[in-house]
Write a protein that holds these residues in place. Structure first.
Motif, PDB file in Angstrom:
ATOM      1  N   LEU A 115       1.684  11.252   3.813  1.00 40.01           N
ATOM      2  CA  LEU A 115       0.361  11.257   4.427  1.00 40.01           C
ATOM      3  C   LEU A 115      -0.693  10.985   3.353  1.00 40.01           C
ATOM      4  CD1 LEU A 115      -1.536  11.810   6.830  1.00 40.01           C
ATOM      5  CD2 LEU A 115      -1.486  14.230   6.182  1.00 40.01           C
ATOM      6  N   ASP A 116      -1.341   9.846   3.445  1.00 38.04           N
ATOM      7  CA  ASP A 116      -2.403   9.451   2.519  1.00 38.04           C
ATOM      8  C   ASP A 116      -3.734   9.936   3.087  1.00 38.04           C
ATOM      9  OD1 ASP A 116      -4.189   8.217   0.833  1.00 38.04           O
ATOM     10  OD2 ASP A 116      -3.318   6.218   1.014  1.00 38.04           O
ATOM     11  N   LEU A 117      -4.360  10.921   2.409  1.00 36.08           N
ATOM     12  CA  LEU A 117      -5.614  11.485   2.905  1.00 36.08           C
ATOM     13  C   LEU A 117      -6.820  10.593   2.630  1.00 36.08           C
ATOM     14  CD1 LEU A 117      -5.388  15.318   2.121  1.00 36.08           C
ATOM     15  CD2 LEU A 117      -4.954  14.130   4.276  1.00 36.08           C
ATOM     16  N   ASP A 118      -6.639   9.567   1.826  1.00 37.01           N
ATOM     17  CA  ASP A 118      -7.734   8.630   1.583  1.00 37.01           C
ATOM     18  C   ASP A 118      -7.704   7.594   2.703  1.00 37.01           C
ATOM     19  OD1 ASP A 118      -9.765   7.120   0.543  1.00 37.01           O
ATOM     20  OD2 ASP A 118      -8.959   7.083  -1.492  1.00 37.01           O
ATOM     21  N   LEU A 119      -8.234   7.990   3.861  1.00 36.35           N
ATOM     22  CA  LEU A 119      -8.062   7.208   5.080  1.00 36.35           C
ATOM     23  C   LEU A 119      -8.663   5.811   4.977  1.00 36.35           C
ATOM     24  CD1 LEU A 119      -8.831   9.917   7.807  1.00 36.35           C
ATOM     25  CD2 LEU A 119      -6.649   9.370   6.709  1.00 36.35           C
ATOM     26  N   ARG A 120      -9.740   5.673   4.268  1.00 35.45           N
ATOM     27  CA  ARG A 120     -10.424   4.382   4.212  1.00 35.45           C
ATOM     28  C   ARG A 120      -9.670   3.359   3.368  1.00 35.45           C
ATOM     29  NH1 ARG A 120     -13.879   2.886   8.128  1.00 35.45           N
ATOM     30  NH2 ARG A 120     -15.659   4.268   8.360  1.00 35.45           N
ATOM     31  N   ARG A 121      -8.904   3.809   2.392  1.00 38.41           N
ATOM     32  CA  ARG A 121      -8.232   2.881   1.484  1.00 38.41           C
ATOM     33  C   ARG A 121      -6.805   2.524   1.912  1.00 38.41           C
ATOM     34  NH1 ARG A 121      -9.862   4.679  -4.716  1.00 38.41           N
ATOM     35  NH2 ARG A 121     -12.104   4.262  -4.551  1.00 38.41           N
ATOM     36  N   ASN A 122      -6.091   3.473   2.532  1.00 35.27           N
ATOM     37  CA  ASN A 122      -4.691   3.235   2.908  1.00 35.27           C
ATOM     38  C   ASN A 122      -3.878   2.681   1.731  1.00 35.27           C
ATOM     39  OD1 ASN A 122      -4.601   4.023   5.695  1.00 35.27           O
ATOM     40  ND2 ASN A 122      -5.717   2.165   6.225  1.00 35.27           N
ATOM     41  N   ALA A 123      -4.089   3.248   0.539  1.00 35.39           N
ATOM     42  CA  ALA A 123      -3.456   2.708  -0.663  1.00 35.39           C
ATOM     43  C   ALA A 123      -1.939   2.843  -0.629  1.00 35.39           C
ATOM     44  CB  ALA A 123      -4.015   3.405  -1.897  1.00 35.39           C
ATOM     45  N   ALA A 124      -1.433   3.933  -0.081  1.00 33.77           N
ATOM     46  CA  ALA A 124       0.019   4.118  -0.040  1.00 33.77           C
ATOM     47  C   ALA A 124       0.668   3.060   0.839  1.00 33.77           C
ATOM     48  CB  ALA A 124       0.348   5.522   0.470  1.00 33.77           C
ATOM     49  N   PHE A 125       0.102   2.840   2.023  1.00 34.37           N
ATOM     50  CA  PHE A 125       0.645   1.820   2.924  1.00 34.37           C
ATOM     51  C   PHE A 125       0.600   0.449   2.259  1.00 34.37           C
ATOM     52  CE2 PHE A 125       0.134  -1.413   6.203  1.00 34.37           C
ATOM     53  CZ  PHE A 125       1.183  -1.125   7.062  1.00 34.37           C
ATOM     54  N   ALA A 126      -0.518   0.126   1.615  1.00 31.89           N
ATOM     55  CA  ALA A 126      -0.663  -1.171   0.959  1.00 31.89           C
ATOM     56  C   ALA A 126       0.364  -1.355  -0.149  1.00 31.89           C
ATOM     57  CB  ALA A 126      -2.076  -1.318   0.405  1.00 31.89           C
ATOM     58  N   ALA A 127       0.661  -0.286  -0.870  1.00 33.69           N
ATOM     59  CA  ALA A 127       1.639  -0.388  -1.953  1.00 33.69           C
ATOM     60  C   ALA A 127       3.033  -0.714  -1.414  1.00 33.69           C
ATOM     61  CB  ALA A 127       1.674   0.913  -2.749  1.00 33.69           C
ATOM     62  N   PHE A 128       3.401  -0.111  -0.297  1.00 40.59           N
ATOM     63  CA  PHE A 128       4.705  -0.428   0.298  1.00 40.59           C
ATOM     64  C   PHE A 128       4.710  -1.844   0.853  1.00 40.59           C
ATOM     65  CE2 PHE A 128       5.373   4.144   0.074  1.00 40.59           C
ATOM     66  CZ  PHE A 128       6.715   4.211  -0.268  1.00 40.59           C
TER      67      PHE A 128
ATOM     68  N   ALA B 264       8.201  -0.491  -4.732  1.00 39.47           N
ATOM     69  CA  ALA B 264       9.419   0.269  -5.035  1.00 39.47           C
ATOM     70  C   ALA B 264      10.651  -0.626  -4.910  1.00 39.47           C
ATOM     71  CB  ALA B 264       9.543   1.468  -4.095  1.00 39.47           C
ATOM     72  N   ARG B 265      11.468  -0.636  -5.930  1.00 39.06           N
ATOM     73  CA  ARG B 265      12.657  -1.484  -5.943  1.00 39.06           C
ATOM     74  C   ARG B 265      13.670  -1.009  -4.895  1.00 39.06           C
ATOM     75  NH1 ARG B 265      12.522   2.095  -9.940  1.00 39.06           N
ATOM     76  NH2 ARG B 265      14.344   3.420 -10.332  1.00 39.06           N
ATOM     77  N   GLY B 266      14.319  -1.958  -4.257  1.00 40.86           N
ATOM     78  CA  GLY B 266      15.367  -1.633  -3.302  1.00 40.86           C
ATOM     79  C   GLY B 266      14.888  -1.016  -2.012  1.00 40.86           C
ATOM     80  N   VAL B 267      13.591  -1.088  -1.742  1.00 41.44           N
ATOM     81  CA  VAL B 267      13.005  -0.467  -0.550  1.00 41.44           C
ATOM     82  C   VAL B 267      12.336  -1.550   0.282  1.00 41.44           C
ATOM     83  CG1 VAL B 267      11.272   1.168   0.286  1.00 41.44           C
ATOM     84  CG2 VAL B 267      12.659   1.724  -1.722  1.00 41.44           C
ATOM     85  N   GLY B 268      12.471  -1.442   1.589  1.00 40.14           N
ATOM     86  CA  GLY B 268      11.882  -2.437   2.476  1.00 40.14           C
ATOM     87  C   GLY B 268      10.386  -2.261   2.646  1.00 40.14           C
ATOM     88  N   ARG B 269       9.812  -3.085   3.499  1.00 45.88           N
ATOM     89  CA  ARG B 269       8.387  -3.058   3.793  1.00 45.88           C
ATOM     90  C   ARG B 269       8.116  -2.199   5.027  1.00 45.88           C
ATOM     91  NH1 ARG B 269       9.223  -5.747  -0.408  1.00 45.88           N
ATOM     92  NH2 ARG B 269       7.890  -7.472  -1.083  1.00 45.88           N
ATOM     93  N   PRO B 270       6.858  -1.846   5.279  1.00 43.07           N
ATOM     94  CA  PRO B 270       6.523  -1.100   6.498  1.00 43.07           C
ATOM     95  C   PRO B 270       6.904  -1.884   7.749  1.00 43.07           C
ATOM     96  CG  PRO B 270       4.697  -1.043   4.951  1.00 43.07           C
ATOM     97  CD  PRO B 270       5.674  -2.046   4.419  1.00 43.07           C
ATOM     98  N   GLY B 271       7.531  -1.171   8.672  1.00 45.27           N
ATOM     99  CA  GLY B 271       7.954  -1.801   9.911  1.00 45.27           C
ATOM    100  C   GLY B 271       7.254  -1.206  11.111  1.00 45.27           C
ATOM    101  N   ARG B 272       8.037  -0.792  12.077  1.00 46.75           N
ATOM    102  CA  ARG B 272       7.507  -0.310  13.342  1.00 46.75           C
ATOM    103  C   ARG B 272       6.515   0.833  13.157  1.00 46.75           C
ATOM    104  NH1 ARG B 272      11.215   2.122  18.323  1.00 46.75           N
ATOM    105  NH2 ARG B 272       9.494   2.583  19.750  1.00 46.75           N
ATOM    106  N   ALA B 273       5.433   0.799  13.917  1.00 47.22           N
ATOM    107  CA  ALA B 273       4.403   1.835  13.863  1.00 47.22           C
ATOM    108  C   ALA B 273       4.593   2.844  14.989  1.00 47.22           C
ATOM    109  CB  ALA B 273       3.016   1.211  13.973  1.00 47.22           C
ATOM    110  N   TYR B 274       4.301   4.095  14.687  1.00 47.94           N
ATOM    111  CA  TYR B 274       4.339   5.176  15.675  1.00 47.94           C
ATOM    112  C   TYR B 274       2.986   5.870  15.704  1.00 47.94           C
ATOM    113  CZ  TYR B 274       9.434   4.698  15.419  1.00 47.94           C
ATOM    114  OH  TYR B 274      10.719   4.217  15.443  1.00 47.94           O
ATOM    115  N   ASP B 275       2.632   6.376  16.849  1.00 42.88           N
ATOM    116  CA  ASP B 275       1.413   7.164  16.999  1.00 42.88           C
ATOM    117  C   ASP B 275       1.601   8.485  16.256  1.00 42.88           C
ATOM    118  OD1 ASP B 275      -0.825   8.541  17.813  1.00 42.88           O
ATOM    119  OD2 ASP B 275      -0.199   8.734  19.901  1.00 42.88           O
ATOM    120  N   ALA B 276       0.719   8.773  15.319  1.00 42.34           N
ATOM    121  CA  ALA B 276       0.846   9.991  14.519  1.00 42.34           C
ATOM    122  C   ALA B 276       0.044  11.161  15.090  1.00 42.34           C
ATOM    123  CB  ALA B 276       0.399   9.721  13.083  1.00 42.34           C
ATOM    124  N   SER B 277      -0.514  11.010  16.290  1.00 40.88           N
ATOM    125  CA  SER B 277      -1.293  12.110  16.865  1.00 40.88           C
ATOM    126  C   SER B 277      -0.400  13.266  17.296  1.00 40.88           C
ATOM    127  CB  SER B 277      -2.102  11.617  18.065  1.00 40.88           C
ATOM    128  OG  SER B 277      -1.251  11.261  19.143  1.00 40.88           O
TER     129      SER B 277
END
Length: 233
Positions: free
Chosen positions: A60-73, A78-91
């Motif tokens: 959970l990235d609390l810097d909501l405006r930047r979404n830096a963690a999502f952008a990094a993926f 990270a080596r050997g790791v895929g990209r962001p895929g399917r989205a789920y509602d986090a509510s």
């Protein structure tokens, strides 16, 4: 952002000793000021947690405006790791951990303010990474984080680990607002530039906000990245 998975064994062992009252374990990574490498540590820890999880780990990235963690993926940090895929509602079918200054209208005209936070599966892992849908906000709409115990309870039931990447306290008080939700808080320090007084001040702020400091992460000592799993007096 850097992949530090091979350097944070001490942090993992310290976090593994934390006890959770109910559901998954929640840890936070936070720094006194920007540039300490907090997001690198948090994302790397989350990947380790996902590898060991039976259900999943949430980053959970609390810097909501930047979404830096999502952008990094998305950038494949990270080596050997895929990209962001399917989205789920986090509510999680409850009130969100934020408020918006005015209604947010979706394509149907309905207010979708409670649906702005999503989590995305990271391919080839059991990791979910948050993303705040800033593109749905209009000009001048402001977002504020808020206490929502029911949401934290539900996310703990959904995941084995909840990893909070908090912005530096010099930039935002978001992390301090939620330290009481974490089973343990790790202070990230750029050891070749951050003084002990800053560390002690942040430790006191965390305690005053109801948090429990679980350890100190010493990042970028000289040309290396070395870590400690305890907070020196």
């Amino acid at each position: 952002m850097r992949d530090l998975r091979d350097q944070i064994d001490g942090v993992w062992h310290a976090a593994s000793r934390l006890s959770s009252g109910s559901g998954g374990c929640c840890v936070m990574f936070i720094a006194a000021r920007e540039g300490e490498g907090t997001s690198s540590v948090a994302a790397s820890f989350a990947l380790l947690a996902a590898r060991k999880a039976q259900k999943s780990a949430w980053l959970l990235d609390l810097d909501l405006r930047r979404n830096a963690a999502f952008a990094a993926f998305e950038d494949g940090f990270a080596r050997g790791v895929g990209r962001p895929g399917r989205a789920y509602d986090a509510s999680l079918r409850t009130e969100p951990i934020y408020t918006v200054s005015s209604p947010v209208k979706g394509q149907s005209g309905a207010d979708v303010a409670n649906k702005l936070l999503s989590v995305h599966e990271i391919d080839r892992t059991r990791l979910l990474v948050s993303r705040f849908r800033n593109e749905l906000l209009g000009h001048g709409q402001r977002v504020r984080l808020k206490s929502q115990p029911e949401w934290w309870s539900r996310v703990r039931q959904a995941a084995d680990w909840v990893v909070i990447d908090a912005p530096a306290v010099t930039r935002s008080s978001a992390g301090l607002s939620f330290v009481s939700e974490a089973d343990g808080v790790f202070i990230v320090v750029r050891a070749d530039s951050t003084g002990p007084q800053e560390v002690a001040a942040l430790r006191d702020e965390i305690a005053a906000s109801g948090g429990r400091v679980a350890g100190l992460v010493l990042n970028r000592m000289g040309s290396d990245a070395r870590f400690a799993d305890r907070l020196a007096g």
